[in-house]
Design a protein around this motif. Structure first.
Motif, PDB file in Angstrom:
ATOM      1  N   VAL A  51      -1.051 -12.190   3.715  1.00 53.09           N
ATOM      2  CA  VAL A  51       0.337 -12.365   3.113  1.00 53.09           C
ATOM      3  C   VAL A  51       1.038 -11.382   3.455  1.00 53.09           C
ATOM      4  N   PRO A  52       2.351 -11.478   2.974  1.00 54.29           N
ATOM      5  CA  PRO A  52       3.543 -10.260   3.337  1.00 54.29           C
ATOM      6  C   PRO A  52       2.634  -9.244   2.829  1.00 54.29           C
ATOM      7  N   LEU A  53       2.904  -7.879   3.557  1.00 56.22           N
ATOM      8  CA  LEU A  53       2.301  -6.804   3.167  1.00 56.22           C
ATOM      9  C   LEU A  53       3.551  -5.536   3.590  1.00 56.22           C
ATOM     10  N   ALA A  54       3.487  -5.070   2.551  1.00 57.57           N
ATOM     11  CA  ALA A  54       4.680  -3.747   2.499  1.00 57.57           C
ATOM     12  C   ALA A  54       3.932  -2.439   2.541  1.00 57.57           C
ATOM     13  N   ALA A  55       4.582  -1.378   2.713  1.00 55.04           N
ATOM     14  CA  ALA A  55       3.805  -0.031   2.964  1.00 55.04           C
ATOM     15  C   ALA A  55       5.251   0.844   2.682  1.00 55.04           C
ATOM     16  N   TYR A  56       4.900   2.146   1.863  1.00 49.15           N
ATOM     17  CA  TYR A  56       5.759   2.832   1.513  1.00 49.15           C
ATOM     18  C   TYR A  56       5.473   4.301   2.205  1.00 49.15           C
ATOM     19  N   VAL A  67       0.904  -1.090  -0.033  1.00 53.28           N
ATOM     20  CA  VAL A  67       0.179  -0.046   0.073  1.00 53.28           C
ATOM     21  C   VAL A  67       0.935   1.223  -0.119  1.00 53.28           C
ATOM     22  N   LYS A  68       0.553   2.192  -0.738  1.00 56.59           N
ATOM     23  CA  LYS A  68       1.358   3.399  -0.862  1.00 56.59           C
ATOM     24  C   LYS A  68       0.382   4.646  -1.241  1.00 56.59           C
ATOM     25  N   PRO A  69       0.541   5.807  -0.599  1.00 56.92           N
ATOM     26  CA  PRO A  69       1.427   6.100   0.589  1.00 56.92           C
ATOM     27  C   PRO A  69       0.769   5.281   1.700  1.00 56.92           C
ATOM     28  N   ALA A  70       1.764   5.401   3.167  1.00 58.30           N
ATOM     29  CA  ALA A  70       1.389   4.425   4.196  1.00 58.30           C
ATOM     30  C   ALA A  70       0.501   5.298   5.082  1.00 58.30           C
ATOM     31  N   LEU A  71       0.763   6.633   5.630  1.00 59.09           N
ATOM     32  CA  LEU A  71       0.334   7.271   6.778  1.00 59.09           C
ATOM     33  C   LEU A  71      -1.330   7.547   6.695  1.00 59.09           C
ATOM     34  N   ALA A  72      -1.544   7.708   5.498  1.00 58.05           N
ATOM     35  CA  ALA A  72      -3.014   8.242   5.205  1.00 58.05           C
ATOM     36  C   ALA A  72      -3.991   7.008   5.059  1.00 58.05           C
ATOM     37  N   TYR A  73      -3.375   5.801   4.668  1.00 55.49           N
ATOM     38  CA  TYR A  73      -4.112   4.414   4.190  1.00 55.49           C
ATOM     39  C   TYR A  73      -3.715   3.412   5.055  1.00 55.49           C
ATOM     40  N   LEU A  74      -3.722   3.510   6.400  1.00 50.76           N
ATOM     41  CA  LEU A  74      -3.535   2.528   7.330  1.00 50.76           C
ATOM     42  C   LEU A  74      -4.761   1.686   7.582  1.00 50.76           C
ATOM     43  N   ASP A  75      -6.073   2.210   7.464  1.00 56.91           N
ATOM     44  CA  ASP A  75      -7.064   1.615   7.295  1.00 56.91           C
ATOM     45  C   ASP A  75      -7.029   0.485   6.225  1.00 56.91           C
ATOM     46  N   VAL A  76      -6.326   0.898   5.018  1.00 60.72           N
ATOM     47  CA  VAL A  76      -6.521   0.021   3.961  1.00 60.72           C
ATOM     48  C   VAL A  76      -5.517  -1.131   4.273  1.00 60.72           C
TER      49      VAL A  76
END
Length: 334
Positions: free
Chosen positions: A275-280, A256-265
């Protein structure tokens, strides 16, 4: 809970907060250096270490100066780096992206020679390589220009193979083209790179947080914007559908990108797929923290560590962040 007969609360959660060692014992989420990936901008030319004005402490680096930062990353035990390339020559097709002597391909080989244990992740896109700044070749549709999705797919596969041939450990397509993961997986497999995993930017939003990155990667669109292929920030269900498609096509890690405003996502993605989840942790997020810290408005260390711990709490396993060097030092200090 209060027991009137006893005259005091039966449950006292503060008991587990009073002693620092008890707080350590009951801590639910832990941020470690193993969670971090450090993004780097590789620039054509020589003897270049140019600070990015909107991203204090981050640099465009020429290949002959890259080793300095790689040594630092390795010494701090950061697991890996994410590479972006800025070539000398750009054209409408972004042809420099797939050259075996391209800036990213050369950087991969250099890193593998200098720090063989370091994980090398390569961003897979064309926006840094095209003269128009979009993520693939353009086609005119109804009087406007748009990225030709299907024409971009074989080009992405070719670029992925060139990265894998150079020694990339993990391919990270970021262009949000329909069918990109399938095309890349097929291209890698056909070239013998069946063990090279794909970390797809599955849920990449058309965000205002990318502003400083446009300066760093010199990739601002020359016309229009990217809302025709990146996701609407108002949508959450769409992110789930996008991730499901990418996983079905062969993605090994989703992002998920960006991270901060999309933590709900992020939380929804983790709960849905496990599954392994990354964030930018993107450039705009970084720049806001640096600007506020420079003015003395916030405690930079505390804010950064709290933010990245929040990422972990949301279910994020892998964090791409420009704060990686500082975070590694802070965690080492304790």
């Amino acid at each position: 809970m209060f027991d009137p007969a006893a005259g005091f609360p039966v449950q006292r959660p503060r008991r587990l907060r009073a002693h620092p060692r008890i707080r350590d014992l009951v801590r639910e989420n832990r941020l470690t250096v193993d969670d971090l990936i450090y993004p780097l901008f590789i620039y054509h030319g020589t003897n270049l270490r140019r600070e990015i004005g909107s991203m204090p402490g981050q640099y465009q680096l020429s290949l002959d100066r890259l080793g300095e930062i790689i040594d630092e990353v390795a010494d701090l035990k950061i697991p890996g780096v994410l590479l972006f390339g800025i070539p000398e020559h750009k054209d409408a097709l972004g042809s420099a992206a797939s050259r075996d002597d391209g800036v990213v391909q050369q950087a991969v080989r250099l890193i593998k020679k200098r720090a063989p244990e370091l994980l090398v992740v390569t961003d897979l896109c064309f926006c840094e390589y095209t003269d128009h700044g979009h993520c693939g070749p353009l086609v005119e549709v109804a009087g406007r220009y748009d990225v030709d999705n299907d024409a971009t797919l074989p080009m992405l596969a070719e670029q992925a193979v060139s990265h894998a041939r150079a020694g990339a450990d993990l391919i990270a397509p970021s262009g949000m083209m329909d069918g990109m993961v399938k095309a890349i997986r097929q291209g890698l497999d056909a070239s013998g790179f069946t063990q090279t995993p794909i970390m797809s930017y599955s849920s990449k939003f058309a965000s205002g947080y990318y502003g400083p990155f446009r300066e760093a990667a010199e990739s601002a669109p020359g016309m229009g914007d990217r809302r025709g292929y990146q996701m609407d920030p108002a949508n959450g269900d769409e992110a789930i559908r996008e991730a499901a498609i990418d996983l079905a096509e062969g993605a090994d890690i989703i992002m998920v990108k960006p991270a901060l405003a999309y933590l709900d996502v992020a939380r929804r993605l983790k709960d849905a797929f496990r599954v392994p989840l990354a964030a930018y942790n993107v450039s705009g997020e970084y720049a806001m923290v640096k600007a506020a810290a420079e003015r003395g408005w916030i405690d930079e260390r505390r804010i950064v560590l709290e933010t990245l711990t929040g990422f972990k709490r949301a279910g994020i396993d892998i964090i791409m962040t420009y704060h990686a060097l500082d975070v590694a030092r802070w965690l080492k200090e304790g």
